[in-house]
Design an enzyme around this catalytic site. Structure first.
Site, mmCIF file in Angstrom:
data_model
loop_
_atom_site.group_PDB
_atom_site.id
_atom_site.type_symbol
_atom_site.label_atom_id
_atom_site.label_comp_id
_atom_site.label_asym_id
_atom_site.label_seq_id
_atom_site.Cartn_x
_atom_site.Cartn_y
_atom_site.Cartn_z
ATOM 1 N N GLU A 171 26.933 54.172 49.395
ATOM 2 C CA GLU A 171 27.027 55.345 50.260
ATOM 3 C C GLU A 171 25.667 55.985 50.490
ATOM 4 O O GLU A 171 25.572 57.149 50.875
ATOM 5 C CB GLU A 171 27.994 56.368 49.646
ATOM 6 C CG GLU A 171 27.570 56.965 48.330
ATOM 7 C CD GLU A 171 28.055 56.189 47.112
ATOM 8 O OE1 GLU A 171 28.191 56.815 46.050
ATOM 9 O OE2 GLU A 171 28.294 54.981 47.227
ATOM 10 N N ASP A 203 35.319 52.900 54.579
ATOM 11 C CA ASP A 203 34.515 52.211 55.590
ATOM 12 C C ASP A 203 34.407 53.022 56.869
ATOM 13 O O ASP A 203 33.365 53.034 57.544
ATOM 14 C CB ASP A 203 35.116 50.839 55.903
ATOM 15 C CG ASP A 203 34.913 49.841 54.771
ATOM 16 O OD1 ASP A 203 34.140 50.147 53.843
ATOM 17 O OD2 ASP A 203 35.526 48.759 54.817
ATOM 18 N N ASN A 225 37.368 56.612 48.385
ATOM 19 C CA ASN A 225 37.891 55.257 48.181
ATOM 20 C C ASN A 225 39.102 55.260 47.261
ATOM 21 O O ASN A 225 40.101 54.566 47.508
ATOM 22 C CB ASN A 225 36.799 54.352 47.604
ATOM 23 C CG ASN A 225 35.843 53.844 48.669
ATOM 24 O OD1 ASN A 225 36.194 53.754 49.836
ATOM 25 N ND2 ASN A 225 34.630 53.519 48.257
ATOM 26 N N ASP A 238 22.953 60.771 50.775
ATOM 27 C CA ASP A 238 24.012 60.225 49.933
ATOM 28 C C ASP A 238 25.287 61.025 50.164
ATOM 29 O O ASP A 238 25.302 62.255 50.022
ATOM 30 C CB ASP A 238 23.604 60.309 48.455
ATOM 31 C CG ASP A 238 24.587 59.593 47.544
ATOM 32 O OD1 ASP A 238 24.373 58.396 47.279
ATOM 33 O OD2 ASP A 238 25.560 60.230 47.113
ATOM 34 N N HIS A 263 39.769 51.827 50.677
ATOM 35 C CA HIS A 263 38.460 51.371 51.148
ATOM 36 C C HIS A 263 38.364 51.328 52.668
ATOM 37 O O HIS A 263 37.275 51.472 53.224
ATOM 38 C CB HIS A 263 38.135 50.001 50.549
ATOM 39 C CG HIS A 263 37.829 50.062 49.089
ATOM 40 N ND1 HIS A 263 36.570 50.340 48.602
ATOM 41 C CD2 HIS A 263 38.619 49.902 47.989
ATOM 42 C CE1 HIS A 263 36.584 50.337 47.282
ATOM 43 N NE2 HIS A 263 37.821 50.071 46.881
#
Length: 316
Positions: A207, A181, A172, A164, A177
């Site tokens: 994530e 990404d 973000n 994680d 975003h």
């Protein structure tokens, strides 16, 4: 060099989606034996189910229908590059003599090939995350179950790691975003590049990533994840003119031989180890231990340089 969002196509770009969703032609030959093995087990399980069903039930009716007058289904699978001669040899070697093969001419059976290609593409899209190209949760758990069956049959072992990204929401919220990404795709690349041909990586949440390591002990899996953590820690990302770094936390669970494990249970144990890593300060790798199984004492382990000295007698 810092990675920027422009280093990779955005998720909506056709080039990115095509790269992530197209099944690799080179993997088809390695996939077919696994498909046959899975089909054999499924048919054997179905035959046993029908045989056990009492008369008067739907399954009992199915048993009576297993005659020349009953329903009949042909299951087709195209084998690119396979010749009739080679198939006959394989059928003889693996007990597939009841399967029949029909040679197809490429020019006269174009529609069949296109249909097979469409089926494979749809299957790939159903089982893979469109952003990273890794397996999704459903496909990953299915693969875990298959590997666990091999573990139980052969007395081997495997490890499952849950990864994680730390403080991903901040990425973000701060840099957007598109930057998030970029980090997700890079994490996927790191996992993919570090795995062997028979390891499996997946993305099962925003994530959250998972890594299946057949044949690896939890200690070996921990060493691998710690190396990947250091690799991510040293890598710089650049978004909106700012540079930042990313870490992850990971939890590992293992299964060995006689121990009966299930995919969801193994995932849950890895999740508990991940929770421990997060609560210990993040950017850590923790291993879930079953009750009664002692932890490894790394201080007593012989390191590689010590092994070289012990076995060579040379301390140069």
């Amino acid at each position: 060099m810092a990675r920027r969002p422009t280093d990779a196509a955005p998720p909506g770009d056709s080039g990115d989606s095509a790269q992530a969703s197209q099944p690799a032609q080179s993997s088809q030959s390695g996939q077919l034996p696994g498909e046959l093995d899975a089909l054999r087990r499924a048919l054997a399980k179905e035959a046993a189910r029908v045989a056990r069903a009492p008369e008067g039930t739907d399954s009992g009716t199915e048993r009576r229908d297993l005659t020349d007058d009953g329903p009949l289904l042909a299951v087709a699978r195209l084998f690119p590059g396979m010749t009739r001669h080679r198939w006959l040899a394989l059928a003889e070697e693996h007990g597939l003599r009841e399967w029949f093969a029909i040679e197809l001419d490429k020019s006269s059976n174009f529609n069949l090939r296109e249909l097979q290609k469409a089926v494979e593409e749809l299957a790939h899209q159903r089982d893979h995350d469109p952003l990273t190209g890794l397996m999704n949760r459903r496909a990953f758990l299915r693969q875990v179950e298959l590997e666990l069956q091999r573990v139980h049959r052969g007395g081997a072992e495997l490890s499952l790691a849950m990864v994680d990204l730390d403080d991903f929401k901040r990425i973000n919220d701060t840099w957007g975003h598109a930057c998030g990404d970029l980090v997700l795709r890079r994490m996927a690349d790191v996992l993919r590049d570090a795995t062997r041909a028979y390891d499996v990586a997946g993305r099962i949440g925003g994530e959250e990533f998972v890594l299946l390591l057949p044949g690896a002990s939890p200690m070996r899996a921990q060493a691998l994840l710690e190396r990947l953590l250091q690799q991510m820690r040293e890598e710089a990302f650049e978004c909106r003119g700012e540079t930042f770094r990313v870490t992850f936390s990971a939890g590992i669970a293992g299964c060995k031989g006689a121990t009966v494990c299930r995919a969801e249970e193994l995932l849950d144990r890895a999740d508990k180890a991940l929770y421990e890593a997060k609560n210990s300060g993040k950017a850590r790798v923790r291993v879930h231990r079953l009750p009664g199984v002692p932890d490894y004492d790394r201080s007593t382990m012989v390191q590689s340089d010590e092994k070289q000295f012990l076995f060579s007698g040379n301390d140069d």
